[in-house]
Design an enzyme around this catalytic site. Structure first.
Site, PDB file in Angstrom:
ATOM      1  N   ARG A   1     -46.989 -29.163  -5.136  1.00 55.18           N
ATOM      2  CA  ARG A   1     -46.658 -30.139  -6.168  1.00 55.18           C
ATOM      3  C   ARG A   1     -47.581 -31.358  -6.111  1.00 55.18           C
ATOM      4  O   ARG A   1     -47.947 -31.924  -7.124  1.00 55.18           O
ATOM      5  CB  ARG A   1     -45.197 -30.581  -6.016  1.00 55.18           C
ATOM      6  N   TYR A   2     -47.900 -31.765  -4.897  1.00 51.20           N
ATOM      7  CA  TYR A   2     -48.730 -32.957  -4.698  1.00 51.20           C
ATOM      8  C   TYR A   2     -50.152 -32.510  -4.336  1.00 51.20           C
ATOM      9  O   TYR A   2     -50.339 -31.453  -3.744  1.00 51.20           O
ATOM     10  CB  TYR A   2     -48.167 -33.798  -3.546  1.00 51.20           C
TER      11      TYR A   2
ATOM     12  N   ARG B   1     -50.823 -31.845  -0.208  1.00 56.17           N
ATOM     13  CA  ARG B   1     -49.910 -31.236   0.750  1.00 56.17           C
ATOM     14  C   ARG B   1     -49.085 -30.133   0.100  1.00 56.17           C
ATOM     15  O   ARG B   1     -48.843 -30.170  -1.111  1.00 56.17           O
ATOM     16  CB  ARG B   1     -48.988 -32.279   1.384  1.00 56.17           C
TER      17      ARG B   1
ATOM     18  N   CYS C   1     -30.728 -20.197   7.712  1.00 53.94           N
ATOM     19  CA  CYS C   1     -30.473 -21.436   8.448  1.00 53.94           C
ATOM     20  C   CYS C   1     -29.416 -21.162   9.513  1.00 53.94           C
ATOM     21  O   CYS C   1     -28.695 -20.166   9.440  1.00 53.94           O
ATOM     22  CB  CYS C   1     -29.944 -22.521   7.509  1.00 53.94           C
TER      23      CYS C   1
ATOM     24  N   CYS D   1     -25.512 -25.799   4.354  1.00 54.25           N
ATOM     25  CA  CYS D   1     -25.021 -27.035   3.738  1.00 54.25           C
ATOM     26  C   CYS D   1     -24.542 -26.687   2.332  1.00 54.25           C
ATOM     27  O   CYS D   1     -25.284 -26.071   1.566  1.00 54.25           O
ATOM     28  CB  CYS D   1     -26.146 -28.057   3.622  1.00 54.25           C
TER      29      CYS D   1
ATOM     30  N   CYS E   1     -26.880 -27.361  -0.673  1.00 52.51           N
ATOM     31  CA  CYS E   1     -28.273 -26.946  -0.457  1.00 52.51           C
ATOM     32  C   CYS E   1     -29.058 -26.909  -1.762  1.00 52.51           C
ATOM     33  O   CYS E   1     -28.680 -26.233  -2.712  1.00 52.51           O
ATOM     34  CB  CYS E   1     -28.309 -25.574   0.197  1.00 52.51           C
TER      35      CYS E   1
ATOM     36  N   ARG F   1     -31.809 -25.518  -2.186  1.00 57.11           N
ATOM     37  CA  ARG F   1     -32.486 -24.232  -2.311  1.00 57.11           C
ATOM     38  C   ARG F   1     -31.493 -23.073  -2.223  1.00 57.11           C
ATOM     39  O   ARG F   1     -31.842 -21.973  -1.787  1.00 57.11           O
ATOM     40  CB  ARG F   1     -33.549 -24.128  -1.217  1.00 57.11           C
TER      41      ARG F   1
ATOM     42  N   ASP G   1     -29.586 -33.648  -5.274  1.00 55.93           N
ATOM     43  CA  ASP G   1     -30.197 -32.939  -6.398  1.00 55.93           C
ATOM     44  C   ASP G   1     -29.122 -32.348  -7.314  1.00 55.93           C
ATOM     45  O   ASP G   1     -27.990 -32.120  -6.882  1.00 55.93           O
ATOM     46  CB  ASP G   1     -31.099 -31.814  -5.871  1.00 55.93           C
TER      47      ASP G   1
ATOM     48  N   ASP H   1     -35.463 -36.892  -6.266  1.00 56.01           N
ATOM     49  CA  ASP H   1     -36.442 -35.831  -6.525  1.00 56.01           C
ATOM     50  C   ASP H   1     -36.269 -35.494  -8.008  1.00 56.01           C
ATOM     51  O   ASP H   1     -35.215 -34.993  -8.420  1.00 56.01           O
ATOM     52  CB  ASP H   1     -36.165 -34.622  -5.614  1.00 56.01           C
TER      53      ASP H   1
ATOM     54  N   LYS I   1     -40.787 -36.703  -5.642  1.00 54.99           N
ATOM     55  CA  LYS I   1     -39.891 -37.756  -5.153  1.00 54.99           C
ATOM     56  C   LYS I   1     -40.267 -39.102  -5.762  1.00 54.99           C
ATOM     57  O   LYS I   1     -41.414 -39.521  -5.684  1.00 54.99           O
ATOM     58  CB  LYS I   1     -40.000 -37.844  -3.630  1.00 54.99           C
TER      59      LYS I   1
HETATM   60  C1  LIG Z   1     -40.863 -33.463  -0.192  1.00 56.55           C
HETATM   61  C2  LIG Z   1     -41.989 -32.601  -0.497  1.00 56.55           C
HETATM   62  C3  LIG Z   1     -43.208 -32.783   0.156  1.00 56.55           C
HETATM   63  C4  LIG Z   1     -43.432 -33.866   1.183  1.00 56.55           C
HETATM   64  O1  LIG Z   1     -43.334 -35.134   0.621  1.00 56.55           O
HETATM   65  P1  LIG Z   1     -43.569 -36.440   1.514  1.00 56.55           P
HETATM   66  O2  LIG Z   1     -43.212 -37.574   0.618  1.00 56.55           O
HETATM   67  O3  LIG Z   1     -45.007 -36.425   1.931  1.00 56.55           O
HETATM   68  O4  LIG Z   1     -42.670 -36.331   2.701  1.00 56.55           O
HETATM   69  C5  LIG Z   1     -44.237 -31.960  -0.178  1.00 56.55           C
HETATM   70  N1  LIG Z   1     -44.095 -30.994  -1.119  1.00 56.55           N
HETATM   71  C6  LIG Z   1     -42.937 -30.796  -1.778  1.00 56.55           C
HETATM   72  C7  LIG Z   1     -42.853 -29.739  -2.810  1.00 56.55           C
HETATM   73  C8  LIG Z   1     -41.837 -31.598  -1.478  1.00 56.55           C
HETATM   74  O5  LIG Z   1     -40.677 -31.385  -2.114  1.00 56.55           O
END
Ligand SMILES: *Cc1c(COP(=O)(O)O)cnc(C)c1O
Length: 412
Positions: free
Chosen positions: A137-138, A141, A150, A154, A157, A159, A318, A355, A362
């Site tokens: 998404r980002y 990362r 798990c 929870c 959850c 997911r 969520d 989120d 986020k």
């Molecule tokens: C939460 C999340 C991350 C990590 O986000 P940070 O703000 O760096 O902790 C990375 N990818 C996805 C899809 C996420 O939901």
């Protein structure tokens, strides 16, 4: 020596008895399983094998089960499985229908209610997956889903569409394809292992996965998202910790929601991870009648620091289908955030985030501290509500031009 600079005893804030008792470390103990041997009890595989997964077990262990809970336990085979480790089960107060531990893991009939705005994939993860089990998404990362299992489930959850496979998603991660995507996507410098819970893997499997990631030169940073230290602290063995420490820089994000989850057993397990040089953060979910309370949250974040865990995020719950009974308002989340900042250690204050529904990532939501802002000044308020002004500066040009004198450094 004069003591005049120190506050007098009488100026000490009155310590709240509730805050104090919430922060006291208690062992979960053997509880219902008093006749189990210590080696068995402390063996994570024994804990997993003896999880509470069936209505009959629940009824036997908890005669105070309510009709709503009984009805909830009947449907878990089609929605999100039920599983509670004996260790964690001992934290439930059977006499309290609103026990904050109980609400997190015992299903309820309300899980069948779905509001029109609720979704099975509230954060739009599936639509951001270049290969199955990888959410990109980002820019820098990725979220790497390694399993759908798990230690315990929870009820809120995010997911639950795939976790536990109760609704037939049939998640089968293909590590080769996931790792290959990361290896050929040079912008990915941060990999977050999650699931499911990666620490459910045995040491060998985890070591294999971490070694393969570490072999990718552009992967600078690896982290693991896990609730194992809270659900199954027995898993945090010295062997696991010495294996993990080979893969630094490695961070771990845990998930604890209530100070009662921070038992002496959990504190010791977290201590073993920190002693292996692993920085720990905590991600909480704001949950109705669990932690939607200023004093509970304050006790929780302060107790996390005592476990050497830095509170990282508080998530607005969520919009997962069937979670309305556990969701607190954004208004409450803001009130809690406002009650922490300035009132307690800065390290103890997590970022409150939503989120974004549908997949925006986020988004931090924060109480207003900037009251107004223009080209000349910023008006701010502090944690007490007092108002201050800060003069605005035009970038690169100081407001007042003072003569600049450059002094040669004396190198002799
Ligand atoms: C939460 C999340 C991350 C990590 O986000 P940070 O703000 O760096 O902790 C990375 N990818 C996805 C899809 C996420 O939901």
């Amino acid at each position: 020596m004069s003591n005049s600079a120190l506050p007098a005893d009488s100026e000490e804030p009155p310590s709240s008895a509730r805050l104090h008792s919430l922060k006291a470390f208690q062992p979960a103990g053997r509880g219902f399983w008093a006749d189990v041997s210590a080696p068995d009890w402390n063996d994570w595989r024994w804990q997993l094998k003896h999880r509470i997964t069936k209505l009959e077990q629940l009824e036997r262990l908890m005669p105070t089960l309510t009709p709503e809970e009984r009805a909830g336990a009947v449907l878990v085979d089609h929605k999100l499985a039920m599983a509670i480790t004996p260790y964690f089960f001992n934290l439930i107060d059977p006499a309290d229908e609103q026990c904050p531990i109980r609400r997190q893991v015992i299903p309820r009939l309300e899980e069948t209610d779905t509001a029109p705005w609720e979704m099975s994939d509230p954060c739009g993860e599936d639509s951001h997956s270049p290969v199955p089990g990888l959410v990109h998404r980002y820019p820098d990362r990725v979220l790497f889903l390694v399993t759908d299992r798990c230690a315990a489930y929870c009820r809120y959850c995010t997911r639950s569409r795939l976790v536990s496979n109760a609704s037939g998603y049939d998640f089968h991660p293909e590590f080769d394809r996931q790792i290959d995507y990361i290896a050929r996507t040079k912008t990915v410098r941060d990999v977050l292992l999650s699931g499911g819970d990666p620490l459910l893997f045995n040491d060998e499997k985890l070591e294999y996965l971490l070694s393969r990631l570490r072999a990718i030169p552009h992967v600078e940073f690896v982290r693991i998202g896990t609730r194992i230290p809270i659900f199954l602290p027995q898993r945090i063995t010295p062997e696991l910790c010495s294996m993990l420490r080979q893969f630094h820089p490695l961070f771990v994000s845990i998930h604890s929601n209530h100070p009662r989850e921070l038992t002496t057993e959990a504190r010791d397990a977290l201590g073993r991870l920190v002693d292996a040089g692993i920085p720990l953060g905590n991600q909480s979910v704001l949950l109705r009648q669990v932690n939607d309370d200023v004093e509970v949250m304050k006790a929780h974040v302060q107790k996390l620091l005592m476990c050497r865990v830095r509170p990282y995020y508080i998530y607005q719950c969520d919009l997962i289908a069937g979670s309305a009974h556990l969701r607190a308002s954004v208004r409450k989340g803001l009130e809690i955030t406002d009650s922490l900042r300035g009132h307690t250690t800065g390290y103890a204050v997590p970022t409150y985030v939503i989120d974004a529904p549908g997949g925006g990532g986020k988004v931090p939501v924060s109480p207003e501290y900037v009251l107004s802002r223009n080209n000349d000044r910023v008006v701010i308020r502090n944690y007490e509500g007092k108002i201050f002004e800060y003069p605005e500066t035009t970038d690169g040009q100081p407001l007042f031009k003072a003569p600049v004198r450059f002094e040669e450094p004396d190198l002799r």
